[in-house]
Design an enzyme around this catalytic site. Structure first.
Site, PDB file in Angstrom:
ATOM      1  N   CYS A  85      14.989   5.555   1.495  1.00  0.00           N
ATOM      2  CA  CYS A  85      15.538   4.943   2.710  1.00  0.00           C
ATOM      3  C   CYS A  85      14.493   4.499   3.734  1.00  0.00           C
ATOM      4  O   CYS A  85      14.865   3.972   4.779  1.00  0.00           O
ATOM      5  CB  CYS A  85      16.566   5.851   3.379  1.00  0.00           C
ATOM      6  SG  CYS A  85      18.011   6.142   2.365  1.00  0.00           S
ATOM      7  N   ASP A  86      13.224   4.739   3.501  1.00  0.00           N
ATOM      8  CA  ASP A  86      12.195   4.266   4.435  1.00  0.00           C
ATOM      9  C   ASP A  86      10.906   3.964   3.667  1.00  0.00           C
ATOM     10  O   ASP A  86       9.817   4.316   4.109  1.00  0.00           O
ATOM     11  CB  ASP A  86      11.948   5.308   5.526  1.00  0.00           C
ATOM     12  CG  ASP A  86      11.192   4.724   6.712  1.00  0.00           C
ATOM     13  OD1 ASP A  86      11.224   3.484   6.889  1.00  0.00           O
ATOM     14  OD2 ASP A  86      10.565   5.496   7.457  1.00  0.00           O
ATOM     15  N   LEU A  87      11.057   3.300   2.524  1.00  0.00           N
ATOM     16  CA  LEU A  87       9.908   3.013   1.682  1.00  0.00           C
ATOM     17  C   LEU A  87       9.176   1.790   2.226  1.00  0.00           C
ATOM     18  O   LEU A  87       9.716   0.689   2.279  1.00  0.00           O
ATOM     19  CB  LEU A  87      10.370   2.767   0.246  1.00  0.00           C
ATOM     20  CG  LEU A  87       9.298   2.702  -0.811  1.00  0.00           C
ATOM     21  CD1 LEU A  87       8.443   3.971  -0.819  1.00  0.00           C
ATOM     22  CD2 LEU A  87       9.918   2.511  -2.180  1.00  0.00           C
TER      23      LEU A  87
END
Length: 106
Positions: free
Chosen positions: A96-98
Site C-alpha cells: 500500500c505504499d510501495l
C-alpha cells in the site's frame, strides 16, 4: 475509543505482522520501542545502501551502486520477489505504499 488507543492498536497489529515475515527480499524487524516523547518506533534491519530513491537520485549514500542494465534488472527482480512473497501469504499482504523511498538496498 480514543484516537491514541486506535493508533496503538494499529501499531501493535503491524508489529505482530512484521514479526512473522521471513524472506531475503523483506527487511527484517529486529524489535520495537517507544521514544522519549512516547512515540512508537520500529527497529529494522540495517540498510547500508540507503533507499532506492537515494541511489537513483544521487542523494548521499553509503555505498556506490552500479546501475548498468543487468543491475537494474536485478533490482526490479528482487523487488518483484518481495512483493510476490507478500502477496503469497494467507491472507495476502498488500504493501500500500510501495515507492522508491520505501525500497532499501541492503
Amino acid at each position: 475509543v480514543e484516537e491514541n488507543e486506535i493508533g496503538w492498536e494499529l501499531f501493535l497489529s503491524e508489529l505482530r505482522l512484521l514479526a512473522t515475515l521471513r524472506n531475503p527480499r523483506i527487511v527484517e524487524l529486529h524489535g520495537a520501542c517507544v521514544d522519549t516523547v512516547g512515540s512508537p518506533c520500529l527497529i529494522m534491519e540495517p540498510a547500508a545502501g540507503g533507499s532506492l530513491h537515494e541511489a537513483l537520485h544521487g542523494a548521499t549514500k553509503s555505498i556506490e551502486v552500479p546501475w548498468g542494465v543487468s543491475h537494474r534488472f536485478l533490482v526490479a527482480l528482487h523487488l518483484a520477489e518481495g512483493v510476490e512473497y507478500l502477496h503469497s501469504r494467507t491472507p495476502a499482504i498488500a504493501h500500500c505504499d510501495l515507492k522508491s523511498h520505501n525500497v532499501v538496498i541492503v
